[in-house]
Structures are given as structure tokens and as C-alpha cells.
Motif scaffolding. Structure first.
Motif, PDB file in Angstrom:
ATOM      1  N   LEU A 182       3.141  -6.363   6.041  1.00  0.00           N
ATOM      2  CA  LEU A 182       3.568  -5.651   4.835  1.00  0.00           C
ATOM      3  C   LEU A 182       5.031  -5.910   4.496  1.00  0.00           C
ATOM      4  N   ALA A 183       5.797  -6.434   5.457  1.00  0.00           N
ATOM      5  CA  ALA A 183       7.207  -6.748   5.203  1.00  0.00           C
ATOM      6  C   ALA A 183       7.414  -8.148   4.631  1.00  0.00           C
ATOM      7  N   GLN A 184       6.358  -8.948   4.592  1.00  0.00           N
ATOM      8  CA  GLN A 184       6.504 -10.317   4.110  1.00  0.00           C
ATOM      9  C   GLN A 184       6.912 -10.349   2.640  1.00  0.00           C
ATOM     10  N   GLN A 185       7.898 -11.189   2.337  1.00  0.00           N
ATOM     11  CA  GLN A 185       8.282 -11.518   0.958  1.00  0.00           C
ATOM     12  C   GLN A 185       8.721 -10.311   0.141  1.00  0.00           C
ATOM     13  N   VAL A 186       9.255  -9.300   0.816  1.00  0.00           N
ATOM     14  CA  VAL A 186       9.868  -8.176   0.107  1.00  0.00           C
ATOM     15  C   VAL A 186      11.203  -7.885   0.773  1.00  0.00           C
ATOM     16  N   ARG A 210      10.552  -1.132   4.266  1.00  0.00           N
ATOM     17  CA  ARG A 210      10.620   0.176   4.932  1.00  0.00           C
ATOM     18  C   ARG A 210       9.887   1.242   4.119  1.00  0.00           C
ATOM     19  N   ALA A 211      10.057   1.182   2.795  1.00  0.00           N
ATOM     20  CA  ALA A 211       9.399   2.173   1.947  1.00  0.00           C
ATOM     21  C   ALA A 211       7.884   2.009   1.986  1.00  0.00           C
ATOM     22  N   ILE A 212       7.408   0.774   1.905  1.00  0.00           N
ATOM     23  CA  ILE A 212       5.966   0.515   1.938  1.00  0.00           C
ATOM     24  C   ILE A 212       5.378   0.941   3.271  1.00  0.00           C
ATOM     25  N   TRP A 213       6.053   0.566   4.363  1.00  0.00           N
ATOM     26  CA  TRP A 213       5.529   0.948   5.673  1.00  0.00           C
ATOM     27  C   TRP A 213       5.574   2.462   5.860  1.00  0.00           C
ATOM     28  N   GLY A 214       6.577   3.106   5.313  1.00  0.00           N
ATOM     29  CA  GLY A 214       6.636   4.564   5.396  1.00  0.00           C
ATOM     30  C   GLY A 214       5.433   5.207   4.742  1.00  0.00           C
ATOM     31  N   ARG A 215       5.052   4.722   3.549  1.00  0.00           N
ATOM     32  CA  ARG A 215       3.877   5.265   2.863  1.00  0.00           C
ATOM     33  C   ARG A 215       2.598   4.945   3.634  1.00  0.00           C
ATOM     34  N   PHE A 216       2.531   3.727   4.147  1.00  0.00           N
ATOM     35  CA  PHE A 216       1.325   3.303   4.860  1.00  0.00           C
ATOM     36  C   PHE A 216       1.154   4.119   6.139  1.00  0.00           C
ATOM     37  N   LEU A 271      -0.587   2.559  -2.240  1.00  0.00           N
ATOM     38  CA  LEU A 271       0.500   2.590  -1.248  1.00  0.00           C
ATOM     39  C   LEU A 271       1.487   1.451  -1.464  1.00  0.00           C
ATOM     40  N   SER A 272       1.370   0.768  -2.606  1.00  0.00           N
ATOM     41  CA  SER A 272       2.255  -0.344  -3.003  1.00  0.00           C
ATOM     42  C   SER A 272       1.912  -1.659  -2.310  1.00  0.00           C
ATOM     43  N   LEU A 273       0.679  -1.794  -1.843  1.00  0.00           N
ATOM     44  CA  LEU A 273       0.241  -3.070  -1.295  1.00  0.00           C
ATOM     45  C   LEU A 273      -0.226  -3.980  -2.425  1.00  0.00           C
TER      46      LEU A 273
END
Length: 214
Positions: free
Chosen positions: A52-56, A62-68, A91-93
Motif C-alpha cells: 500500500l506504500a508503493q508509488q505514494v 501512513r494515512a492509507i495504512w492507518g485507515r486499512f 480506504l483509498s486503495l
């Protein structure tokens, strides 16, 4: 041997510096203090966090992983697999990342053993990870290095490492992934993981606080 503790990395770093005396100046630029061991959670949670951290940006990751992780606190493979695409997208994926998450979960449900990777040689473990849909060389390298502590991994495709290797070795131009991989293989085996930690620390010093990876 695996890098399980700061002491393991310190010893590996000593061996690395004895392999290539050019690296002493790189190490000196990172003083004071030791090169810190980077560690992440292993298993599905660790792998998905990297995906989920790729290419962002770091902040976005951090925000995406927090939601996930809030939605899936136990990172249960069956719960994630049973979640709709729409809910994952909420979740912004991105759509490609939804497909990758689904493919990884399906592989685990079908018997893919993430835990077994720690006992495999690095090249074999890397190939196994890259057989998963959406998992490329960089993702596999980062998982093996940070989550499992493999001793001899160098993520040559990482742009921060390419910049740091070019600067640290006094190269005229930033080397590409193929060139960096060749340098690491020729000069830093079997301590390539220590070299990766060293050059990320060096990149951090060059950029006055910016990390190359999460």
C-alpha cells in the motif's frame, strides 16, 4: 544468518566495511551513533503495508495504512478477502492495489506460506514473493529485508539507494538499478543488507532528514 537485532547489524556492518574500504567515508558521514536496524511486522500485515506504500508519498502511505489497519485490526486474511471492492476502495486503495491485495489473500488461502520464506535462501524467497500478482522486486526486497531480516538483500530499484550509492561512491551520474545491483553483488555480498541500511542512512544525511523509505 539473519539480522534480528541491532547487534547483528553492527557486526554485519563491520564485515561490510572490511569488504569495501570506500564505504568508510560513507559511514563517517552518518556519524554519530550506529546505523539503526529497520524492522517491520512480518506476515500479511507487513507485506500489505509495503504494497500500500508503493508509488505514494510517505504521508499518504501512513494515512492509507492507518485507515486499512483500523478497518482490519487483526489483518485477518479471510475478513479482508470477504470485503467488497467498494469497501476497499473507500480506504483509498487504487484499483490495482485492490487487485493485489485480493491476489495475496487468495494465495495465502490457497496455501502460500509467508512464514516459510524466512528459512529460504534470499534468491529463492525473492522469487516466491515475486510470483504473487502485484508483488515486484522492490516489494519483495523490502519485505525480506525489513520484515524477515534476510542478511544479503539490496533493493537496487529503490531511487534513494541509487542516489546514495552514486554520491557515496563518487560516480558521475546516478546509477540505474542494474548498475547498483551489480555493484552490490560484486562488492558487498554477503552483507548487502548492511549496505542497504548504510546507504539509506547516508541518503538521510544527504537530505537532512528525509528518509528514502518508510
Amino acid at each position: 544468518m539473519q539480522l534480528r537485532s541491532q547487534q547483528d547489524l553492527d557486526h554485519s556492518m563491520e564485515r561490510l566495511l572490511s569488504l569495501d574500504d570506500r564505504l568508510q567515508n560513507v559511514r563517517d558521514a552518518c556519524l554519530p551513533g550506529p546505523i539503526a536496524l529497520r524492522q517491520r511486522e512480518k506476515g500479511l500485515a507487513g507485506l500489505l503495508a509495503i504494497v500500500l506504500a508503493q508509488q505514494v508519498s510517505v504521508a499518504s502511505a501512513r494515512a492509507i495504512w492507518g485507515r486499512f489497519s483500523e478497518a482490519f485490526p487483526d489483518c485477518d486474511v479471510d475478513v479482508i478477502a470477504g470485503t467488497s471492492d467498494e469497501d476497499l476502495r473507500a480506504l483509498s486503495l487504487s484499483r490495482p492495489k485492490v487487485r493485489t491485495v485480493r491476489a495475496i489473500c487468495t494465495a495465502l488461502q490457497d496455501g502460500f506460506d509467508l512464514a516459510a520464506l524466512v528459512e529460504m535462501p534470499g534468491d529463492e524467497a525473492h522469487a516466491r514473493l515475486c510470483s504473487l500478482h502485484g508483488v515486484g522486486p522492490w516489494t519483495a526486497d523490502i519485505y525480506l529485508l525489513f520484515c524477515l531480516g534476510h542478511r544479503d538483500i539490496f533493493p537496487a530499484g529503490d531511487l534513494a539507494l541509487q542516489v546514495a550509492v552514486g554520491k557515496g561512491l563518487g560516480l558521475a551520474d546516478k546509477p540505474d538499478a542494474k548498475s547498483v545491483a551489480r555493484i552490490a553483488s560484486d562488492r558487498w555480498t554477503p552483507e548487502r543488507s548492511a549496505a542497504a541500511h548504510l546507504f539509506w542512512a547516508y541518503y538521510h544525511a544527504l537530505k537532512a532528514g528525509r528518509d528514502g523509505v518508510l
